[in-house]
Design a protein around this motif. Sequence first.
Motif, PDB file in Angstrom:
ATOM      1  N   ASP A 111       0.845  -1.191   0.000  1.00 58.11           N
ATOM      2  CA  ASP A 111       0.000   0.000   0.000  1.00 58.11           C
ATOM      3  C   ASP A 111       0.876   1.234   0.000  1.00 58.11           C
ATOM      4  O   ASP A 111       1.846   1.316   0.764  1.00 58.11           O
ATOM      5  CB  ASP A 111      -0.896   0.030   1.245  1.00 58.11           C
ATOM      6  N   VAL A 112       0.531   2.190  -0.854  1.00 60.56           N
ATOM      7  CA  VAL A 112       1.212   3.476  -0.903  1.00 60.56           C
ATOM      8  C   VAL A 112       0.152   4.547  -0.697  1.00 60.56           C
ATOM      9  O   VAL A 112      -0.834   4.591  -1.429  1.00 60.56           O
ATOM     10  CB  VAL A 112       1.943   3.685  -2.248  1.00 60.56           C
ATOM     11  N   SER A 113       0.354   5.384   0.320  1.00 60.44           N
ATOM     12  CA  SER A 113      -0.629   6.419   0.673  1.00 60.44           C
ATOM     13  C   SER A 113      -0.009   7.804   0.562  1.00 60.44           C
ATOM     14  O   SER A 113       1.143   7.999   0.968  1.00 60.44           O
ATOM     15  CB  SER A 113      -1.122   6.222   2.106  1.00 60.44           C
ATOM     16  N   LEU A 114      -0.788   8.731   0.049  1.00 55.54           N
ATOM     17  CA  LEU A 114      -0.316  10.107  -0.039  1.00 55.54           C
ATOM     18  C   LEU A 114       0.030  10.651   1.337  1.00 55.54           C
ATOM     19  O   LEU A 114       1.007  11.385   1.499  1.00 55.54           O
ATOM     20  CB  LEU A 114      -1.373  10.986  -0.729  1.00 55.54           C
ATOM     21  N   LYS A 115      -0.720  10.253   2.348  1.00 59.37           N
ATOM     22  CA  LYS A 115      -0.481  10.752   3.702  1.00 59.37           C
ATOM     23  C   LYS A 115       0.899  10.358   4.241  1.00 59.37           C
ATOM     24  O   LYS A 115       1.410  10.987   5.161  1.00 59.37           O
ATOM     25  CB  LYS A 115      -1.581  10.303   4.657  1.00 59.37           C
ATOM     26  N   ASP A 116       1.523   9.326   3.640  1.00 62.94           N
ATOM     27  CA  ASP A 116       2.861   8.908   4.080  1.00 62.94           C
ATOM     28  C   ASP A 116       3.898  10.005   3.871  1.00 62.94           C
ATOM     29  O   ASP A 116       4.916  10.028   4.553  1.00 62.94           O
ATOM     30  CB  ASP A 116       3.314   7.645   3.337  1.00 62.94           C
ATOM     31  N   ASN A 117       3.656  10.904   2.923  1.00 63.24           N
ATOM     32  CA  ASN A 117       4.590  11.995   2.651  1.00 63.24           C
ATOM     33  C   ASN A 117       4.207  13.302   3.352  1.00 63.24           C
ATOM     34  O   ASN A 117       4.966  14.260   3.315  1.00 63.24           O
ATOM     35  CB  ASN A 117       4.712  12.241   1.147  1.00 63.24           C
ATOM     36  N   ALA A 118       3.058  13.335   3.990  1.00 57.81           N
ATOM     37  CA  ALA A 118       2.595  14.557   4.651  1.00 57.81           C
ATOM     38  C   ALA A 118       3.616  15.042   5.670  1.00 57.81           C
ATOM     39  O   ALA A 118       4.077  14.280   6.522  1.00 57.81           O
ATOM     40  CB  ALA A 118       1.248  14.317   5.325  1.00 57.81           C
ATOM     41  N   GLY A 119       3.995  16.299   5.533  1.00 58.05           N
ATOM     42  CA  GLY A 119       4.946  16.900   6.451  1.00 58.05           C
ATOM     43  C   GLY A 119       6.386  16.488   6.215  1.00 58.05           C
ATOM     44  O   GLY A 119       7.284  16.974   6.895  1.00 58.05           O
ATOM     45  N   LYS A 120       6.628  15.602   5.253  1.00 53.94           N
ATOM     46  CA  LYS A 120       7.971  15.074   5.021  1.00 53.94           C
ATOM     47  C   LYS A 120       8.553  15.469   3.663  1.00 53.94           C
ATOM     48  O   LYS A 120       9.685  15.905   3.580  1.00 53.94           O
ATOM     49  CB  LYS A 120       7.964  13.548   5.107  1.00 53.94           C
TER      50      LYS A 120
END
Length: 156
Positions: free
Chosen positions: A24-33
């Motif tokens: 699974d790849v989620s956009l939220k994984d990059n949030a703030g990073k």
Amino acid sequence: MAISVNSIAPEFTLKQKTADGLNDVSLKDNAGKKQTVLLFFPLAFTSVCQKELCSVSAGLDQYSDLDADVWAISVDSPFAQEAFAKSTGITIPLLSDFNKEVATAYDVLYADLLGLKGVAKRSAFVVGKDGKVTYSWSSDDPKQLPPFDEIQAVLR
């Protein structure tokens, strides 16, 4: 019309097939990073898509240097995408929007392309660390490549 700059990017979780299985790849994984470049493409195993994704893969360091991840999204199955990547040397993550939910949310789905219903338009978005769209581009011409110089300028 594709979602516009300053919009909150629609959140998603999509499947990527790798040698280790489905992830699974989620956009939220990059949030703030990190910033995230989303490249929607019509179909795997087509010449223009191969040219685009191989070119981006070859220049991936340019995006890494700008603190950005690049993900490509199509309505192909994750298994077809994995075969496409292996056969062409594409190294950027290919994410399957098989159910067409993300292309619909970003408003980049063809009603009909050469008799194929529900294929993603060639489109590009930059999503900032804050989750807002900082760049939006979409073409009704599947042969037109995104203006990568504009994308990189927004990332700086």
